[in-house]
Design a protein around this motif. Structure first.
Motif, PDB file in Angstrom:
ATOM      1  N   GLY A  94      -9.354 -18.180 -17.195  1.00 52.22           N
ATOM      2  CA  GLY A  94      -9.510 -19.468 -17.872  1.00 52.22           C
ATOM      3  C   GLY A  94      -8.255 -20.322 -17.769  1.00 52.22           C
ATOM      4  O   GLY A  94      -8.234 -21.360 -17.094  1.00 52.22           O
ATOM      5  N   LEU A  95      -7.177 -19.899 -18.406  1.00 52.11           N
ATOM      6  CA  LEU A  95      -5.932 -20.684 -18.377  1.00 52.11           C
ATOM      7  C   LEU A  95      -5.374 -20.794 -16.967  1.00 52.11           C
ATOM      8  O   LEU A  95      -4.965 -21.873 -16.517  1.00 52.11           O
ATOM      9  N   GLY A  96      -5.353 -19.652 -16.275  1.00 48.24           N
ATOM     10  CA  GLY A  96      -4.672 -19.583 -14.981  1.00 48.24           C
ATOM     11  C   GLY A  96      -5.305 -20.469 -13.926  1.00 48.24           C
ATOM     12  O   GLY A  96      -4.610 -21.010 -13.053  1.00 48.24           O
ATOM     13  N   VAL A 129      -3.470 -11.830  -9.622  1.00 48.75           N
ATOM     14  CA  VAL A 129      -4.885 -11.558  -9.923  1.00 48.75           C
ATOM     15  C   VAL A 129      -5.108 -10.048  -9.795  1.00 48.75           C
ATOM     16  O   VAL A 129      -4.191  -9.309  -9.418  1.00 48.75           O
ATOM     17  N   SER A 130      -6.344  -9.596 -10.074  1.00 48.10           N
ATOM     18  CA  SER A 130      -6.553  -8.144 -10.056  1.00 48.10           C
ATOM     19  C   SER A 130      -7.632  -7.667  -9.089  1.00 48.10           C
ATOM     20  O   SER A 130      -8.095  -6.530  -9.193  1.00 48.10           O
ATOM     21  N   SER A 131      -8.057  -8.523  -8.157  1.00 49.50           N
ATOM     22  CA  SER A 131      -9.013  -8.044  -7.147  1.00 49.50           C
ATOM     23  C   SER A 131      -8.960  -8.955  -5.924  1.00 49.50           C
ATOM     24  O   SER A 131      -8.467 -10.089  -6.000  1.00 49.50           O
ATOM     25  N   ASP A 170      -2.167  -9.307  -5.596  1.00 46.51           N
ATOM     26  CA  ASP A 170      -3.263  -8.544  -6.199  1.00 46.51           C
ATOM     27  C   ASP A 170      -2.626  -7.384  -6.962  1.00 46.51           C
ATOM     28  O   ASP A 170      -2.181  -6.396  -6.361  1.00 46.51           O
ATOM     29  N   ARG A 171      -2.551  -7.507  -8.287  1.00 48.90           N
ATOM     30  CA  ARG A 171      -1.800  -6.515  -9.081  1.00 48.90           C
ATOM     31  C   ARG A 171      -2.477  -5.143  -9.050  1.00 48.90           C
ATOM     32  O   ARG A 171      -1.815  -4.122  -9.206  1.00 48.90           O
ATOM     33  N   SER A 172      -3.805  -5.120  -8.811  1.00 44.76           N
ATOM     34  CA  SER A 172      -4.484  -3.822  -8.730  1.00 44.76           C
ATOM     35  C   SER A 172      -4.127  -3.130  -7.419  1.00 44.76           C
ATOM     36  O   SER A 172      -3.795  -1.946  -7.398  1.00 44.76           O
ATOM     37  N   SER A 192      -1.080 -13.229 -26.230  1.00 43.21           N
ATOM     38  CA  SER A 192      -0.702 -11.816 -26.104  1.00 43.21           C
ATOM     39  C   SER A 192      -1.958 -10.969 -25.981  1.00 43.21           C
ATOM     40  O   SER A 192      -2.218 -10.105 -26.811  1.00 43.21           O
ATOM     41  N   THR A 193      -2.731 -11.221 -24.933  1.00 43.78           N
ATOM     42  CA  THR A 193      -4.026 -10.553 -24.814  1.00 43.78           C
ATOM     43  C   THR A 193      -3.914  -9.038 -24.913  1.00 43.78           C
ATOM     44  O   THR A 193      -4.743  -8.381 -25.530  1.00 43.78           O
ATOM     45  N   SER A 194      -2.857  -8.450 -24.297  1.00 37.41           N
ATOM     46  CA  SER A 194      -2.775  -6.979 -24.252  1.00 37.41           C
ATOM     47  C   SER A 194      -1.951  -6.407 -25.408  1.00 37.41           C
ATOM     48  O   SER A 194      -1.720  -5.196 -25.452  1.00 37.41           O
ATOM     49  N   HIS A 217       1.254 -23.638 -27.879  1.00 37.49           N
ATOM     50  CA  HIS A 217      -0.061 -23.409 -28.478  1.00 37.49           C
ATOM     51  C   HIS A 217      -0.886 -24.668 -28.257  1.00 37.49           C
ATOM     52  O   HIS A 217      -0.355 -25.777 -28.354  1.00 37.49           O
ATOM     53  N   PHE A 218      -2.124 -24.508 -27.922  1.00 45.18           N
ATOM     54  CA  PHE A 218      -3.064 -25.575 -27.579  1.00 45.18           C
ATOM     55  C   PHE A 218      -2.354 -26.853 -27.099  1.00 45.18           C
ATOM     56  O   PHE A 218      -1.526 -26.813 -26.185  1.00 45.18           O
ATOM     57  N   ALA A 219      -2.657 -28.010 -27.681  1.00 39.88           N
ATOM     58  CA  ALA A 219      -2.137 -29.280 -27.158  1.00 39.88           C
ATOM     59  C   ALA A 219      -2.432 -30.360 -28.197  1.00 39.88           C
ATOM     60  O   ALA A 219      -3.383 -30.233 -28.968  1.00 39.88           O
ATOM     61  N   ALA A 268     -14.738  -9.359 -16.811  1.00 38.58           N
ATOM     62  CA  ALA A 268     -15.695  -9.218 -15.700  1.00 38.58           C
ATOM     63  C   ALA A 268     -16.059 -10.590 -15.134  1.00 38.58           C
ATOM     64  O   ALA A 268     -16.980 -10.702 -14.329  1.00 38.58           O
ATOM     65  N   HIS A 269     -15.362 -11.623 -15.566  1.00 37.77           N
ATOM     66  CA  HIS A 269     -15.698 -12.999 -15.188  1.00 37.77           C
ATOM     67  C   HIS A 269     -14.583 -13.581 -14.316  1.00 37.77           C
ATOM     68  O   HIS A 269     -13.519 -12.995 -14.177  1.00 37.77           O
ATOM     69  N   SER A 270     -14.842 -14.785 -13.773  1.00 38.03           N
ATOM     70  CA  SER A 270     -13.774 -15.588 -13.169  1.00 38.03           C
ATOM     71  C   SER A 270     -13.844 -16.969 -13.791  1.00 38.03           C
ATOM     72  O   SER A 270     -14.921 -17.397 -14.242  1.00 38.03           O
TER      73      SER A 270
HETATM   74  N1  NAP Z   1      -2.493 -20.459 -27.702  1.00 41.20           N
HETATM   75  C1  NAP Z   1      -3.503 -21.106 -27.183  1.00 41.20           C
HETATM   76  O1  NAP Z   1      -3.682 -22.278 -27.452  1.00 41.20           O
HETATM   77  C2  NAP Z   1      -4.428 -20.402 -26.252  1.00 41.20           C
HETATM   78  C3  NAP Z   1      -5.362 -21.157 -25.523  1.00 41.20           C
HETATM   79  C4  NAP Z   1      -6.199 -20.520 -24.623  1.00 41.20           C
HETATM   80  C5  NAP Z   1      -6.147 -19.146 -24.497  1.00 41.20           C
HETATM   81  N2  NAP Z   1      -5.267 -18.439 -25.242  1.00 41.20           N
HETATM   82  C6  NAP Z   1      -5.187 -16.981 -25.101  1.00 41.20           C
HETATM   83  O2  NAP Z   1      -4.754 -16.726 -23.777  1.00 41.20           O
HETATM   84  C7  NAP Z   1      -5.308 -15.509 -23.308  1.00 41.20           C
HETATM   85  C8  NAP Z   1      -5.983 -15.757 -21.958  1.00 41.20           C
HETATM   86  O3  NAP Z   1      -7.019 -16.691 -22.148  1.00 41.20           O
HETATM   87  P1  NAP Z   1      -7.954 -17.083 -20.913  1.00 41.20           P
HETATM   88  O4  NAP Z   1      -8.967 -18.029 -21.409  1.00 41.20           O
HETATM   89  O5  NAP Z   1      -7.126 -17.456 -19.748  1.00 41.20           O
HETATM   90  O6  NAP Z   1      -8.642 -15.668 -20.673  1.00 41.20           O
HETATM   91  P2  NAP Z   1      -9.321 -15.109 -19.360  1.00 41.20           P
HETATM   92  O7  NAP Z   1     -10.298 -16.076 -18.803  1.00 41.20           O
HETATM   93  O8  NAP Z   1      -9.792 -13.748 -19.735  1.00 41.20           O
HETATM   94  O9  NAP Z   1      -8.151 -15.005 -18.289  1.00 41.20           O
HETATM   95  C9  NAP Z   1      -7.033 -14.185 -18.510  1.00 41.20           C
HETATM   96  C10 NAP Z   1      -6.625 -13.501 -17.220  1.00 41.20           C
HETATM   97  O10 NAP Z   1      -5.437 -12.757 -17.481  1.00 41.20           O
HETATM   98  C11 NAP Z   1      -5.413 -11.611 -16.654  1.00 41.20           C
HETATM   99  N3  NAP Z   1      -5.078 -10.459 -17.482  1.00 41.20           N
HETATM  100  C12 NAP Z   1      -5.773  -9.952 -18.510  1.00 41.20           C
HETATM  101  N4  NAP Z   1      -5.152  -8.855 -18.998  1.00 41.20           N
HETATM  102  C13 NAP Z   1      -4.045  -8.673 -18.231  1.00 41.20           C
HETATM  103  C14 NAP Z   1      -3.004  -7.708 -18.227  1.00 41.20           C
HETATM  104  N5  NAP Z   1      -2.982  -6.703 -19.106  1.00 41.20           N
HETATM  105  N6  NAP Z   1      -2.026  -7.847 -17.288  1.00 41.20           N
HETATM  106  C15 NAP Z   1      -2.057  -8.844 -16.396  1.00 41.20           C
HETATM  107  N7  NAP Z   1      -3.016  -9.777 -16.347  1.00 41.20           N
HETATM  108  C16 NAP Z   1      -4.001  -9.697 -17.260  1.00 41.20           C
HETATM  109  C17 NAP Z   1      -6.802 -11.441 -16.042  1.00 41.20           C
HETATM  110  O11 NAP Z   1      -6.706 -11.753 -14.669  1.00 41.20           O
HETATM  111  P3  NAP Z   1      -6.597 -10.609 -13.556  1.00 41.20           P
HETATM  112  O12 NAP Z   1      -7.326  -9.422 -14.080  1.00 41.20           O
HETATM  113  O13 NAP Z   1      -7.235 -11.243 -12.352  1.00 41.20           O
HETATM  114  O14 NAP Z   1      -5.140 -10.366 -13.328  1.00 41.20           O
HETATM  115  C18 NAP Z   1      -7.644 -12.510 -16.721  1.00 41.20           C
HETATM  116  O15 NAP Z   1      -8.513 -13.142 -15.805  1.00 41.20           O
HETATM  117  C19 NAP Z   1      -6.236 -15.022 -24.416  1.00 41.20           C
HETATM  118  O16 NAP Z   1      -5.549 -14.067 -25.201  1.00 41.20           O
HETATM  119  C20 NAP Z   1      -6.512 -16.269 -25.228  1.00 41.20           C
HETATM  120  O17 NAP Z   1      -6.848 -15.998 -26.577  1.00 41.20           O
HETATM  121  C21 NAP Z   1      -4.385 -19.037 -26.087  1.00 41.20           C
END
Ligand code: NAP
Length: 460
Positions: A251-253, A271-273, A290-292, A356-358, A380-382, A423-425
């Protein structure tokens, strides 16, 4: 009006009111919705306060959003000053809905309860159910007193910053408001529903060349990535910067990658694949890890990091960049990657983090930060201005939606599970009132010019 989600009453009045609104929008006569009755109830995706303990004892990865996200019929909230009621055609899944659905790190009912104490108007949000979702594309149905910039019939998207602005703190940058909240996460009546309640200062014009589901998908992540990477409130990226982007096809990336490329920077996409690497290349990125495939293990065990793995990762970045280290690291995975991110940033570089997803207890070797004069910036957000600028880039066809898949509203639980399981992109969309994909395009010629870019993520 009842505060309890309704599933037992007759559905007929809601259906007929909703159908009339939908017919007007479908006929391209959105302005007519102003004279149509607003349904007293609507269907939305909720979590329930009496279920917050349902996953107790399970690991986060085993908590299934399909069990906790419900499709309920709920009462339409009363419209207050400065607000707008929107007929939602489409929405999208954000990670915050994953957090809400697994009740981590805390139950969002705590946010609603706290918000309810702010004012009698805010008290409306403190309910035993929470209608979730922080993105929408749709049509304004009604506006409250004091709203002059928007009117019924306007086709809009909404950003998710909700502020009160009664105190001084937010008047320089609205993200600094002491009552700053994320709509549909820390407030009720979110976008994964047939109707949504927003503040009018969340509204922005819907890009006319996009379908409802495409227009709804960039919102939250596009604005967040814009502030985090481009804005002077974030990393203030400049041309030539090497930008390391974690999750570059997520999403963000996927938006950070587009901003880096548009702004003359050099993205290094992680990315991971192979499939995700291909999509990063399709966006125009040349340097992809590709980190995987590389098999990085930044943690030897739960408590110990492995600096040799940071070095191996840094060497890979240098191999791709011709010896340069990242000026900016675009961080959000958190605990698993943060030590490596601090290590690989160049001398004087910036690690900008929004998540801090992980895991949110980060560890890094501070010697690399202070001796090399690096900076960590929290983002944080905007604010409204930043969200508007990010949406303008979508509208101008300079940045494109990254929608890969769309689900009907009733399958939101599955959509959230896809994101939870990684499981998404790109972005996963949800159809709310829109009966099918592909509707809502008002400028076909502009769409044709950008069609292949708009469809890059489709089916990935
Ligand atoms: N503060 C804010 O305003 C704000 C706004 C939006 C999102 N967020 C947070 O940001 C995070 C990501 O959001 P998103 O929408 O981008 O989610 P997303 O669509 O799931 O994308 C996150 C990507 O990060 C990678 N990733 C996940 N776990 C990882 C790990 N342990 N090590 C390395 N790479 C990893 C994955 O890519 P690969 O597997 O391909 O590497 C995944 O596609 C979430 O925790 C969300 O809550 C915060």
């Amino acid at each position: 009006m009842s505060n309890v989600p309704r599933t037992r009453w007759s559905d007929q009045p809601r259906r007929s009111a909703v159908q009339k609104i939908l017919d007007a929008i479908q006929a391209g006569e959105s302005a007519a919705v102003g004279s149509l009755p607003v349904p007293e109830h609507y269907r939305g995706i909720t979590v329930h306060a009496d279920e917050v303990e349902m996953f107790d004892g399970l690991a986060a990865k085993d908590k299934d959003p399909r069990r906790s996200l419900h499709l309920d019929e709920v009462a339409t909230p009363e419209l207050g000053p400065g607000e707008a009621l929107v007929a939602v055609m489409a929405s999208a899944i954000n990670y915050n809905t994953v957090w809400t659905s697994i009740f981590e790190p805390v139950s969002t009912f705590k946010f609603l309860e706290r918000y309810g104490k702010v004012s009698p108007l805010a008290k409306r949000h403190d309910l035993p159910y929470h209608v979730v979702g922080s993105d929408l594309a749709g049509v304004v149905l009604r506006t409250g007193p004091g709203v002059h910039n928007w009117k019924p019939g306007d086709e809009v998207v909404a950003h998710c910053l909700s502020v009160e602005l009664e105190g001084p703190d937010g008047h320089d940058d609205t993200m600094m408001d002491s009552e700053q909240r994320i709509w549909g996460f820390e407030t009720n009546f979110g976008g994964l529903a047939e109707l949504a309640l927003v503040k009018s200062n969340q509204l922005m014009p819907k890009p006319a060349h996009l379908t409802w589901e495409e227009a709804a998908s960039p919102g939250l992540v596009n604005s967040t990535a814009y502030r985090q990477l481009v804005s002077r409130n974030g990393a203030a990226m400049k041309q030539g910067d090497v930008v390391l982007i974690w999750g570059a096809s997520g999403g963000l990336g996927s938006y950070a990658t587009q901003f880096a490329l548009n702004g003359g920077a050099i993205p290094v996409c992680v990315v991971s694949s192979q499939e995700k690497a291909d999509i990063a290349r399709k966006m125009g990125a040349e340097l992809v890890i590709d980190r995987s495939a590389e098999g990085y293990r930044f943690w030897k065990d739960e408590h110990t990091q492995d600096p040799r793995e940071w070095q191996r990762f840094g060497a890979k970045i240098r191999e791709l960049t011709g010896g340069e280290d990242p000026d900016i690291v675009f961080e959000h995975p958190g605990r698993e990657t943060f030590g490596a991110s601090v290590y690989v940033a160049r001398r004087g570089g910036t690690i900008v983090t929004c998540a801090s997803t992980s895991g949110f207890l980060h560890q890094y070797d501070n010697r690399y930060l202070w001796m090399n004069l690096k900076r960590v910036i929290g983002s944080h957000f905007a604010n409204y201005r930043e969200s508007w600028e990010a949406n303008r880039l979508i509208d101008k066809g300079l940045v494109h939606p990254t929608l890969s898949k769309t689900y009907p509203l009733a399958e939101t639980g599955q959509a959230a599970l896809d994101v939870h399981r990684n499981a998404h992109s790109g972005k996963v969309g949800v159809l709310c009132l829109a009966p099918e994909e592909g509707l809502g395009v008002r400028d076909q010629a502009k769409r044709e010019r950008h069609l292949s870019a708009i469809n890059r993520f489709r089916g990935v």
